[in-house]
Design a protein around this motif. Structure first.
Motif, PDB file in Angstrom:
ATOM      1  N   MET A   1       0.808  -1.180   0.000  1.00  0.00           N
ATOM      2  CA  MET A   1       0.000   0.000   0.000  1.00  0.00           C
ATOM      3  C   MET A   1       0.863   1.260   0.000  1.00  0.00           C
ATOM      4  O   MET A   1       0.535   2.214  -0.678  1.00  0.00           O
ATOM      5  N   ASN A   2       1.881   1.221   0.730  1.00  0.00           N
ATOM      6  CA  ASN A   2       2.795   2.349   0.797  1.00  0.00           C
ATOM      7  C   ASN A   2       3.426   2.612  -0.565  1.00  0.00           C
ATOM      8  O   ASN A   2       3.564   3.758  -0.965  1.00  0.00           O
ATOM      9  N   ALA A   3       3.742   1.570  -1.278  1.00  0.00           N
ATOM     10  CA  ALA A   3       4.321   1.695  -2.606  1.00  0.00           C
ATOM     11  C   ALA A   3       3.295   2.243  -3.584  1.00  0.00           C
ATOM     12  O   ALA A   3       3.621   3.009  -4.494  1.00  0.00           O
ATOM     13  N   ILE A   6       3.047   5.983  -3.069  1.00  0.00           N
ATOM     14  CA  ILE A   6       4.225   6.657  -3.625  1.00  0.00           C
ATOM     15  C   ILE A   6       4.109   6.719  -5.146  1.00  0.00           C
ATOM     16  O   ILE A   6       4.374   7.745  -5.762  1.00  0.00           O
ATOM     17  N   LEU A   7       3.674   5.616  -5.748  1.00  0.00           N
ATOM     18  CA  LEU A   7       3.484   5.572  -7.186  1.00  0.00           C
ATOM     19  C   LEU A   7       2.404   6.564  -7.636  1.00  0.00           C
ATOM     20  O   LEU A   7       2.556   7.265  -8.634  1.00  0.00           O
ATOM     21  N   GLU A   8       1.326   6.635  -6.862  1.00  0.00           N
ATOM     22  CA  GLU A   8       0.252   7.571  -7.166  1.00  0.00           C
ATOM     23  C   GLU A   8       0.751   9.016  -7.044  1.00  0.00           C
ATOM     24  O   GLU A   8       0.435   9.878  -7.867  1.00  0.00           O
ATOM     25  N   LEU A   9       1.559   9.285  -6.026  1.00  0.00           N
ATOM     26  CA  LEU A   9       2.129  10.629  -5.828  1.00  0.00           C
ATOM     27  C   LEU A   9       3.048  10.994  -6.994  1.00  0.00           C
ATOM     28  O   LEU A   9       3.017  12.123  -7.491  1.00  0.00           O
ATOM     29  N   ILE A  10       3.821  10.043  -7.469  1.00  0.00           N
ATOM     30  CA  ILE A  10       4.710  10.286  -8.612  1.00  0.00           C
ATOM     31  C   ILE A  10       3.888  10.607  -9.852  1.00  0.00           C
ATOM     32  O   ILE A  10       4.226  11.497 -10.621  1.00  0.00           O
TER      33      ILE A  10
END
Length: 175
Positions: A1-3, A6-10
């Protein structure tokens, strides 16, 4: 979920960064173009103001060269006595006075042209002095006649300098 976060933020930040970089690039290109345009306009305005001064300097220096041309100088300045040394000194002093009167014009022309003008002046003085040193010259009138006769065989230093000035002035129109 954390990844995933981060991917969504990128995915959200990456387009914003690309858009910001493109906007910065175009803004920088626009400001550089405007600065270049302003420099060009300032240079063009300075040239427009300086051109009449430069042309006037070329005119004055051409007049100087015409006035020290031995053929015209000797016609304009006649000997006051028969002493050839007095006449020589008077001619040289007239050339020097004309030269000093036009010294300020050197700031408007190229250094090469100024050197050629100075050389023409010095060559004219040398021609007068060299002719006067001859054994066959015994009077001011004879000095005058001999210099004028010598000019039939060769071009005067003033003529060479005037040709150079004309060439340089014609180059002003292409700038």
């Amino acid at each position: 979920m954390n990844a995933d976060k981060i991917l969504e933020l990128i995915f959200y930040v990456l387009p914003a960064l690309i858009t910001g970089a493109v906007a910065y690039y175009f803004f920088k290109m626009h400001t550089d173009n405007e600065e270049g345009r302003r420099r060009y306009l300032i240079h063009k305005e300075a040239q427009k103001n300086a051109l009449p001064l430069r042309l006037q300097a070329y005119e004055r220096l051409t007049l100087f060269l015409e006035r020290i041309n031995p053929a015209k100088l000797l016609i304009r300045i006649t000997p006051q006595s028969t002493n050839k040394f007095d006449y020589e000194e008077y001619l040289v002093s007239q050339i020097e006075v004309e030269y000093e009167h036009n010294l300020s014009q050197q700031i408007y022309i190229s250094s090469e042209s100024w050197d050629i003008i100075t050389t023409a002046k010095n060559a004219t003085i040398q021609m007068i002095r060299k002719t006067n040193m001859s054994e066959r010259i015994d009077s001011a009138q004879k000095l005058r006649e001999t210099i004028l006769q010598d000019l039939f065989d060769k071009q005067s230093p003033s003529s060479v300098a005037i040709a150079h000035l004309k060439n340089e002035v014609s180059g002003l129109w292409v700038e």
